[in-house]
Write an enzyme that holds these catalytic residues in place. Structure first.
Site, mmCIF file in Angstrom:
data_model
loop_
_atom_site.group_PDB
_atom_site.id
_atom_site.type_symbol
_atom_site.label_atom_id
_atom_site.label_comp_id
_atom_site.label_asym_id
_atom_site.label_seq_id
_atom_site.Cartn_x
_atom_site.Cartn_y
_atom_site.Cartn_z
ATOM 1 N N LYS A 181 -10.273 -8.185 -4.540
ATOM 2 C CA LYS A 181 -11.030 -9.283 -5.130
ATOM 3 C C LYS A 181 -12.287 -9.540 -4.297
ATOM 4 O O LYS A 181 -13.368 -9.759 -4.835
ATOM 5 C CB LYS A 181 -10.118 -10.516 -5.168
ATOM 6 C CG LYS A 181 -10.796 -11.835 -5.384
ATOM 7 C CD LYS A 181 -10.669 -12.289 -6.807
ATOM 8 C CE LYS A 181 -11.649 -13.358 -7.211
ATOM 9 N NZ LYS A 181 -11.613 -14.595 -6.449
ATOM 10 N N LYS A 184 -11.661 -7.215 8.506
ATOM 11 C CA LYS A 184 -12.064 -8.557 8.063
ATOM 12 C C LYS A 184 -13.061 -9.176 9.029
ATOM 13 O O LYS A 184 -13.959 -9.901 8.617
ATOM 14 C CB LYS A 184 -10.830 -9.459 7.910
ATOM 15 C CG LYS A 184 -9.998 -9.115 6.681
ATOM 16 C CD LYS A 184 -8.890 -10.134 6.457
ATOM 17 C CE LYS A 184 -8.071 -9.779 5.224
ATOM 18 N NZ LYS A 184 -6.913 -10.661 5.039
ATOM 19 N N LYS A 220 -10.722 0.271 -1.184
ATOM 20 C CA LYS A 220 -9.497 -0.251 -1.789
ATOM 21 C C LYS A 220 -9.875 -1.313 -2.819
ATOM 22 O O LYS A 220 -10.791 -2.103 -2.581
ATOM 23 C CB LYS A 220 -8.673 -0.879 -0.651
ATOM 24 C CG LYS A 220 -7.386 -1.503 -1.063
ATOM 25 C CD LYS A 220 -6.772 -2.267 0.102
ATOM 26 C CE LYS A 220 -7.424 -3.627 0.291
ATOM 27 N NZ LYS A 220 -6.738 -4.528 1.193
HETATM 28 P P1 TYM Z 1 -2.466 -9.407 -0.634
HETATM 29 O O1 TYM Z 1 -2.432 -10.782 -1.193
HETATM 30 O O2 TYM Z 1 -3.765 -8.890 -0.130
HETATM 31 O O3 TYM Z 1 -1.925 -8.367 -1.690
HETATM 32 C C1 TYM Z 1 -0.678 -8.530 -2.347
HETATM 33 C C2 TYM Z 1 0.004 -7.179 -2.494
HETATM 34 O O4 TYM Z 1 -0.819 -6.274 -3.227
HETATM 35 C C3 TYM Z 1 -0.980 -5.049 -2.501
HETATM 36 N N1 TYM Z 1 -2.326 -4.517 -2.778
HETATM 37 C C4 TYM Z 1 -2.581 -3.265 -3.168
HETATM 38 N N2 TYM Z 1 -1.767 -2.213 -3.427
HETATM 39 C C5 TYM Z 1 -2.342 -1.044 -3.820
HETATM 40 N N3 TYM Z 1 -3.683 -0.909 -3.983
HETATM 41 C C6 TYM Z 1 -4.538 -1.935 -3.743
HETATM 42 N N4 TYM Z 1 -5.847 -1.792 -3.930
HETATM 43 C C7 TYM Z 1 -3.993 -3.181 -3.312
HETATM 44 N N5 TYM Z 1 -4.534 -4.384 -3.005
HETATM 45 C C8 TYM Z 1 -3.496 -5.182 -2.668
HETATM 46 C C9 TYM Z 1 -0.842 -5.470 -1.042
HETATM 47 O O5 TYM Z 1 -0.494 -4.372 -0.225
HETATM 48 C C10 TYM Z 1 0.257 -6.498 -1.136
HETATM 49 O O6 TYM Z 1 1.524 -5.870 -1.152
HETATM 50 N N6 TYM Z 1 -0.576 -10.122 3.943
HETATM 51 C C11 TYM Z 1 -0.237 -9.910 2.555
HETATM 52 C C12 TYM Z 1 0.603 -11.027 1.951
HETATM 53 C C13 TYM Z 1 1.837 -11.360 2.714
HETATM 54 C C14 TYM Z 1 3.043 -10.617 2.738
HETATM 55 C C15 TYM Z 1 3.949 -11.378 3.538
HETATM 56 C C16 TYM Z 1 3.437 -9.418 2.164
HETATM 57 C C17 TYM Z 1 2.025 -12.466 3.488
HETATM 58 N N7 TYM Z 1 3.295 -12.487 3.987
HETATM 59 C C18 TYM Z 1 5.236 -10.913 3.804
HETATM 60 C C19 TYM Z 1 4.745 -8.955 2.425
HETATM 61 C C20 TYM Z 1 5.615 -9.717 3.242
HETATM 62 C C21 TYM Z 1 -1.519 -9.797 1.749
HETATM 63 O O7 TYM Z 1 -2.549 -10.250 2.169
HETATM 64 O O8 TYM Z 1 -1.350 -9.265 0.512
#
Ligand code: TYM
Length: 325
Positions: free
Chosen positions: A195, A112, A192
């Site tokens: 968005k 990032k 990956k």
């Molecule tokens: P975020 O908002 O980026 O994504 C949400 C969930 O979707 C999964 N994901 C994917 N899985 C497979 N292929 C992809 N291309 C893909 N893109 C996204 C992410 O792995 C995630 O599970 N930091 C986290 C949010 C968070 C969180 C937490 C998660 C905050 N606190 C506590 C678990 C526990 C995030 O940015 O996810």
């Protein structure tokens, strides 16, 4: 000890099929078997440039989509992170026991920062500490996520050990749960799906949008002309078929690709149709719920109340362990 699930998603706008297959689909399964907390992490979302006037609506929409996806509300709570202020409070405590060196190793921070070198803020750096607080506030044992989050959960385990060693055993070490859809690649065929890279299919895209996005998606680069044979295992479009297409139809496509009787256009069209059929019931439940925003508000209110209760209990224990009050 009984299992408790916690997971989160950032309200950055469109939920895409990577989020859905990598995370939300697991949540739905797990929510039928275990108590769980599913959180829209708005404080995480502000670590990147965000549209202030849209954030609240996006958080609400994300929660609505969790409900529509079928997270079982008998045993689970859905809530918005900022409505339980103990998340940021606990994050501060954890930041005092988290070595900088561990945070510097986080690949997501490095990525990032590289992509957005004008906004490398301290919050982006300590982002996984807040994520740890999200998990431990509820003493969650299992965290269903996509592969990109595995390193953060590993860090959460290290912070757990550090806290328990220094202040006495209080938190269980959370486990990472990852499915077969661990890393859905985007339509550019290399990164990956996300968005921010605009290489995604959103779950609310229309059939036409899905078809149009797929038409310009990258396939096996060897197939320049229709008559060039391809190798399905080198093609991201074929990889996507795994999640939306029956084994028989996949077999047909694979054979047709290898002997050049099926072109990429046709393969993409089949995928577009299958993704549309897959998403139709989900999009229908989302549209239905949009007619009943009060239902969503009620779920969120209950979520905030129950999550808040537990969070206050944990914070009281933490304060007493660290010698505050
Ligand atoms: P975020 O908002 O980026 O994504 C949400 C969930 O979707 C999964 N994901 C994917 N899985 C497979 N292929 C992809 N291309 C893909 N893109 C996204 C992410 O792995 C995630 O599970 N930091 C986290 C949010 C968070 C969180 C937490 C998660 C905050 N606190 C506590 C678990 C526990 C995030 O940015 O996810």
């Amino acid at each position: 000890m009984s299992r408790r699930i916690l997971s989160g998603l950032q309200p950055t706008g469109d939920i895409h099929i990577g989020n859905y297959l990598g995370a939300i689909q697991q949540w739905v399964e797990l929510s039928r078997q275990y108590d769980g907390f599913y959180c829209v992490v708005d404080y995480h979302a502000i670590t990147a440039q965000h549209e202030v006037e849209l954030l609240q609506q996006r958080s609400f929409d994300a929660a609505l989509q969790f409900i529509a996806a079928g997270v079982d509300l008998e045993r689970s709570e859905i809530f918005i992170q900022s409505t339980v202020p103990e998340h940021t409070e606990l994050a501060w405590v954890f930041s005092t026991i988290t070595p900088m060196g561990l945070l510097e190793r986080m690949t997501q921070f490095k990525d990032k920062s590289r992509k957005n070198n004008k906004n490398i803020n301290a919050g982006l750096f300590t982002y996984p500490v807040l994520q740890t607080a999200d998990i431990l506030l509820y003493k969650a044992t299992d965290v269903p996520v996509g592969e990109d989050q595995a390193q953060h959960i590993e860090l959460a385990r290290e912070i757990t050990q550090k806290f328990n060693n220094r202040y006495g055993e209080l938190f269980p070490e959370p486990r990472t749960l990852i499915t077969q859809a661990r890393r859905i690649i985007g339509l550019d065929g290399k990164n990956k799906m996300s968005k921010s890279l605009n290489n995604h299919i959103a779950i609310m895209d229309t059939d036409e949008e899905i078809a149009a996005k797929l038409r310009s998606a990258v396939t096996d680069t060897r197939r320049v002309r229709l008559t060039d044979p391809g190798e399905p295992t080198d093609c991201n479009i074929f990889a996507l078929h795994d999640f939306f297409t029956s084994p028989e139809q996949r077999e047909e496509i694979a054979t047709g690709c290898r002997n050049a009787t099926i072109g990429c256009g046709e393969c993409k069209k089949i995928l577009a149709d299958n993704i549309s059929s897959f998403l139709t019931p989900l999009r229908d439940s989302i549209s239905d719920l949009q007619q009943h925003p009060d239902t969503v508000r009620d779920v969120l209110q209950r979520g905030t109340a129950r999550a808040g209760e537990l969070a206050r209990e944990t914070m009281a224990e933490v304060r007493s362990r660290i010698g505050i009050r």
